[in-house]
Design an enzyme around this catalytic site. Structure first.
Site, PDB file in Angstrom:
ATOM      1  N   SER A 258     -37.270   0.098   8.351  1.00  0.00           N
ATOM      2  CA  SER A 258     -36.868   1.395   8.912  1.00  0.00           C
ATOM      3  C   SER A 258     -35.750   2.018   8.093  1.00  0.00           C
ATOM      4  O   SER A 258     -35.737   3.226   7.848  1.00  0.00           O
ATOM      5  CB  SER A 258     -36.432   1.232  10.373  1.00  0.00           C
ATOM      6  OG  SER A 258     -35.432   0.248  10.495  1.00  0.00           O
TER       7      SER A 258
ATOM      8  N   ASN B 266     -37.356   3.469   4.871  1.00  0.00           N
ATOM      9  CA  ASN B 266     -38.445   4.443   4.932  1.00  0.00           C
ATOM     10  C   ASN B 266     -38.390   5.466   6.064  1.00  0.00           C
ATOM     11  O   ASN B 266     -38.958   6.553   5.928  1.00  0.00           O
ATOM     12  CB  ASN B 266     -39.789   3.703   5.033  1.00  0.00           C
ATOM     13  CG  ASN B 266     -40.055   2.816   3.841  1.00  0.00           C
ATOM     14  OD1 ASN B 266     -40.006   3.272   2.710  1.00  0.00           O
ATOM     15  ND2 ASN B 266     -40.315   1.547   4.074  1.00  0.00           N
ATOM     16  N   TYR B 267     -37.755   5.132   7.176  1.00  0.00           N
ATOM     17  CA  TYR B 267     -37.857   6.006   8.343  1.00  0.00           C
ATOM     18  C   TYR B 267     -36.547   6.643   8.800  1.00  0.00           C
ATOM     19  O   TYR B 267     -36.567   7.577   9.587  1.00  0.00           O
ATOM     20  CB  TYR B 267     -38.458   5.225   9.523  1.00  0.00           C
ATOM     21  CG  TYR B 267     -39.897   4.856   9.312  1.00  0.00           C
ATOM     22  CD1 TYR B 267     -40.900   5.807   9.439  1.00  0.00           C
ATOM     23  CD2 TYR B 267     -40.272   3.568   8.963  1.00  0.00           C
ATOM     24  CE1 TYR B 267     -42.229   5.484   9.232  1.00  0.00           C
ATOM     25  CE2 TYR B 267     -41.591   3.230   8.743  1.00  0.00           C
ATOM     26  CZ  TYR B 267     -42.569   4.189   8.884  1.00  0.00           C
ATOM     27  OH  TYR B 267     -43.887   3.877   8.670  1.00  0.00           O
ATOM     28  N   LEU B 268     -35.417   6.136   8.353  1.00  0.00           N
ATOM     29  CA  LEU B 268     -34.134   6.653   8.819  1.00  0.00           C
ATOM     30  C   LEU B 268     -33.535   7.613   7.806  1.00  0.00           C
ATOM     31  O   LEU B 268     -33.376   7.260   6.631  1.00  0.00           O
ATOM     32  CB  LEU B 268     -33.162   5.487   9.063  1.00  0.00           C
ATOM     33  CG  LEU B 268     -33.601   4.477  10.124  1.00  0.00           C
ATOM     34  CD1 LEU B 268     -32.582   3.352  10.222  1.00  0.00           C
ATOM     35  CD2 LEU B 268     -33.772   5.151  11.484  1.00  0.00           C
TER      36      LEU B 268
END
Length: 708
Positions: free
Chosen positions: A662, A665-667
Site C-alpha cells: 500500500s 502503490n496506493y497511498l
C-alpha cells in the site's frame, strides 16, 4: 562524464542550460517535459550517444564498446565504458583511504560546480605541498562532499516543467537495449543423469531443461502433480527422437547428481574470498553502467529491468494450472526495440537481429517481447524513480484526490440505482457499492488455463453467503474467494438492507458456479465511471479509499506530544488499516517466533538493567553527583525499554499484514511527507531509500499543511 568549463553561464539555472560541443553553457531554446501513459487513475543536456563501431561485431555483446581518447568524438558506448573504468579507479582509491560509504553502490557521474573546477589540483601537486597525512584526509573527505553535491545536481525536477502535448512521452530516447541471459554451459562429465537406473548422456537442449527441474528437487513444487505433468510434457519437446523413445516416465528419472552439483556450486559461491566476491560485484556494476541507464530528452534515467529473465520453469502463484511449464529463452529475434530514429539504435548481439525497431514516442517502454507460457507482453521499463513513472504516480494520486470532491455525489447516485427497474443498473450499483466500501478490485474475465482468482465483477454465487443475522448484526454478507496472487479474501460485512435484498434477487435460480453479476463486466463498469468523472476507474476508487483512510487514521492516532517511536507506531497502525482494507495479507514469516523470542529476551535484559540502575540510585543518597548521573542513565534505559516494547507490539501486529504494498502503490506519498514534517519524524524512518527515490516529486512538493 565530467562537465566542461562553464563560460558565461552563471546566471542560467541548471534546468535551462545547454552544453555546446565546445563546452559553452547557453540557455535552452525550448524546454518541455513528458506526459506519461494514459493514466486510468485519477537541465542539463547529456551527450548524445554515437553508433558503435563495426569492429565490435567480433566482440562479445557485453564488451562491445569502442575506445577513443577525445570525449567529443567518442561513441556513446565508449563513453559508458570510460565511465565504468573511471568509477572503478575511484572506488579503488576510496577502498584504500577507507572513504567508501554504503551508498557507493550506485553510479554517480563525476560533476563539480564551477568554483571547485577552478580550484582543481592534481593529486601529485597536493602531495608536493601537503604532508602525507593531510593528503589522506583530503582524499577521504572530498568524495562524500562531492557525492552529495552530485546527487543534488542530478535530480531532474520534471514536476516544475511544462507538460508535453497529450500522448507524447518523449522527444528523444536512447538506450543500449536489454541484456540477455548467458548461454547454457553443459554439465561436467562426472555429473550424470540416470534413467531407470542407467546413466544417460542428454543432448544440450534436454540437459538444460533437466537442470531446471533438478534445482527444484527440494521444493514443494516438484511434489505437485500438475507441476510434474507440465514439466515432463514440455521437457519431451526439447528431446531428440532417441531421447523421447527412451524417456517415457518421469518417475524413472534420477536428477540427484545434477541437484547435488548445483548445491555444491552454491556452497562454493558462499565460500568465495572477498576478492572473488568483489570481482563479481564489479562485473555486475559494469553491466549496470552499460545497460542500466537510458537518456530520455537528454536526461539520464535509471532503467528498472534491463536483464531479460533467463529460461526456467514457470511457478505461478497459488495453484496455477500452468505451473511447471517451460519458460523459453528469449532471443533478440523475439524483441521489439523502441527508441529514437537515427544512428543511436541499439545493436543486437553478433549474428542476431531484432524482431522489429520502432520509434513510438506515445509509449514509455524501451523493449518488448512476448513470454511463451501465458502469452503476455513483457516490457523493459524505466525505474520507479524516473520521470516517466513519477508522472504516472502523480496523475494517479491527483485523480484520486479529485474523486474526494465527487464521491458524495457518486454514492448518492449508486444508492438510488439500487431501486432501478433495470437489473443491469441494479447489479452495477451494488458492485460499485462493494468496490467503494471494501476496496475490491474490478476482476477481469479469466481463461480456463489461468488461476481461479476473482474480483468484484467476476464474483460467483459460491463466493458469498447471506446471513439475515450474524453475531448480533443484521444483513451480513460473507465473502470467501481467492483474490489477486491467489490471496484468500475472507470477510463478513454488514450491508445496507436494500443491498442485501438485491443480492438475494441476483442469486435466485442460480447455481454456485454462476456469476453473481451476470449482466456486468469490468469494461462496462469503467465506461460508466468515466461518465461520472473524467479519468475515474475502479482502480481510482481503491487508491482514493486507501489514501483517505491513511489521512483519517493519522489524524486520529497521532499525538503531538508522543515520542518518535510512538508516532512511528501510530503511522504503522494507520498503514495497517489500509493494508487490511486492501487485503494485503501475507503468511506469518517463518522467523517470526524466533524474532519475538529474541525481542522478549532483550526486554527481560533491559528490565533487569533498569532494576539495577534503580537500586544503585537508591544506594547513592549521600553522593549527589553520582545520583544525578544514575538518574540520567535510568531515564535512558527506561526509554530504551519503551522502544523495545513498542517494537514488540508493532512486529506482532504486522505478522500477517504486508505494509509495503500500500505504501508503494496506493497511498499518496504527500500524506506521509506532510505528516513527517508536521510531527518532526525523520522521513527515512517511514520511507526507505527506494521510496525516497520514487517519490522525489512528493518530497519536494508537499509541506506540513498538505491534506489529501
Amino acid at each position: 562524464m565530467m562537465p566542461k568549463t562553464v563560460e558565461n553561464g552563471d546566471d542560467i539555472p541548471w534546468s535551462q542550460r545547454v552544453e555546446s560541443s565546445n563546452g559553452v553553457i547557453k540557455p535552452k531554446k525550448e524546454e518541455m517535459s513528458d506526459e506519461d501513459d494514459n493514466v486510468p487513475w485519477s537541465a542539463r543536456v547529456q551527450p548524445k550517444p554515437e553508433p558503435m563501431s563495426d569492429d565490435d561485431d567480433e566482440k562479445p555483446w557485453s564488451q562491445r564498446v569502442k575506445k577513443e581518447e577525445s570525449d567529443d568524438d567518442v561513441s556513446w558506448g565508449a563513453r559508458v565504458k570510460k565511465e565504468v573504468k573511471e568509477e572503478k579507479k575511484t572506488k579503488t582509491k576510496r577502498r584504500k583511504t577507507g572513504s567508501d560509504s554504503e551508498d557507493e553502490d550506485e553510479y554517480v557521474p563525476e560533476k563539480k560546480p564551477k568554483k571547485e573546477q577552478k580550484e582543481k589540483t592534481s593529486t601529485k601537486e597536493i602531495a608536493k605541498k601537503t604532508p602525507k597525512k593531510e593528503v589522506k584526509t583530503e582524499e577521504k573527505a572530498t568524495p562524500k562532499k562531492k557525492k552529495k553535491q552530485e546527487e543534488e545536481e542530478d535530480v531532474w525536477k520534471w514536476w516544475e516543467e511544462e507538460k508535453k502535448e497529450d500522448g507524447v512521452k518523449w522527444n528523444s530516447l536512447v538506450h543500449f537495449g536489454p541484456m540477455f541471459a548467458p548461454a547454457y554451459d553443459v554439465l561436467p562429465r562426472n555429473v550424470r543423469f540416470y534413467y531407470d537406473g542407467k546413466a544417460m548422456v542428454l543432448s544440450p537442449a534436454a540437459e538444460e531443461v533437466a537442470t531446471f527441474y533438478a534445482k527444484m528437487l527440494d521444493h514443494e513444487y516438484t511434489s505437485k502433480q500438475v507441476f510434474r505433468e507440465n514439466f515432463f510434457k514440455d521437457w519431451r519437446k526439447e528431446m531428440t527422437s532417441a531421447e523421447k523413445e527412451t524417456i517415457t516416465k518421469l518417475e524413472k528419472c534420477n536428477f540427484i547428481e545434477i541437484a547435488e552439483h548445483f548445491k555444491k556450486l552454491t556452497e562454493e559461491r558462499k565460500a568465495m574470498s572477498k576478492e572473488e566476491k568483489l570481482k563479481i560485484k564489479e562485473q555486475k556494476e559494469a553491466e549496470v553502467k552499460q545497460y542500466g541507464w537510458a537518456w530520455i530528452d537528454n536526461h539520464k534515467q535509471k532503467i528498472g529491468n534491463f536483464r531479460i529473465e533467463p529460461p526456467g520453469l514457470f511457478r505461478g502463484r497459488g495453484e496455477h494450472p500452468k505451473m511447471g511449464k517451460l519458460k523459453r529463452r528469449v532471443m533478440p529475434e523475439d524483441v521489439i526495440i523502441n527508441c529514437s530514429k537515427g544512428e543511436t539504435i541499439p545493436k543486437p548481439p553478433p549474428g542476431h537481429k531484432w524482431k522489429e525497431v520502432r520509434h513510438d514516442n506515445t509509449v514509455s517502454w524501451l523493449c518488448s517481447w512476448t513470454e511463451n507460457v501465458l502469452g503476455l507482453n513483457k516490457y523493459m521499463m524505466f525505474n520507479p524513480s524516473s520521470k516517466i513513472k513519477g508522472e504516472k504516480d502523480y496523475e494517479k494520486f491527483e485523480t484520486a484526490r479529485r474523486l474526494k470532491g465527487k464521491v458524495a455525489e457518486i454514492r448518492e447516485q449508486y444508492t438510488a440505482d439500487w431501486k432501478s427497474k433495470e437489473m443491469r443498473i441494479r447489479q452495477r450499483a451494488v458492485a460499485l457499492y462493494f468496490i467503494d466500501k471494501l476496496a475490491l478490485r474490478a476482476g477481469n474475465e479469466k481463461d480456463d488455463d489461468t488461476a481461479d482468482t476473482v474480483g468484484c465483477c467476476s464474483l460467483r454465487c459460491e463466493h458469498i453467503t447471506l446471513h439475515e443475522e450474524l453475531d448480533g448484526k443484521q444483513f451480513v454478507v460473507g465473502f470467501d474467494f481467492l483474490g489477486k496472487d491467489s490471496i484468500r479474501y475472507e470477510n463478513n460485512v454488514p450491508v445496507d438492507k436494500r443491498v442485501f435484498k438485491n443480492l438475494k434477487l441476483f442469486m435466485e435460480n442460480k447455481d454456485g458456479n454462476d456469476d453473481l453479476f451476470d449482466r456486468l463486466d469490468t469494461s462496462s463498469l469503467n465506461q460508466h465511471l468515466q461518465s461520472l468523472m473524467t479519468g475515474l476507474t475502479v482502480k481510482v476508487f481503491r487508491t482514493y479509499n486507501a489514501s483517505i483512510t491513511l489521512q483519517q487514521q493519522l489524524d486520529k492516532l497521532t499525538k503531538p506530544k508522543d515520542s518518535i517511536h510512538d508516532k512511528i507506531l501510530a503511522y504503522n497502525r494507520a498503514n495497517r488499516q489500509v493494508a487490511i482494507l486492501c487485503n494485503h495479507q501475507r503468511a506469518v514469516p517463518k522467523t517470526h517466533e524466533k524474532s519475538m523470542e529474541n525481542l522478549e529476551n532483550k526486554i527481560k535484559e533491559k528490565k533487569k538493567e533498569l532494576r539495577e540502575v534503580k537500586d544503585q540510585y537508591e544506594r547513592a543518597k549521600s553522593n549527589p553527583k553520582e545520583k544525578e548521573k544514575l538518574k540520567k542513565r535510568y531515564e535512558r534505559v527506561k526509554e530504551q525499554l519503551k522502544k523495545l516494547k513498542i517494537q514488540r507490539t508493532d512486529k506482532d501486529e504486522n505478522k500477517q499484514i504486508a505494509l509495503g504494498t500500500s505504501k508503494l502503490n496506493y497511498l499518496d506519498p504527500r500524506i506521509t511527507v506532510a505528516w513527517c514534517k508536521k510531527n518532526d519524524v525523520p522521513l527515512e524512518k517511514i520511507f526507505s531509500k527506494t521510496h525516497r527515490e520514487k517519490f522525489r516529486w512528493a518530497i519536494d512538493m508537499a509541506d506540513e499543511n498538505y491534506v489529501f
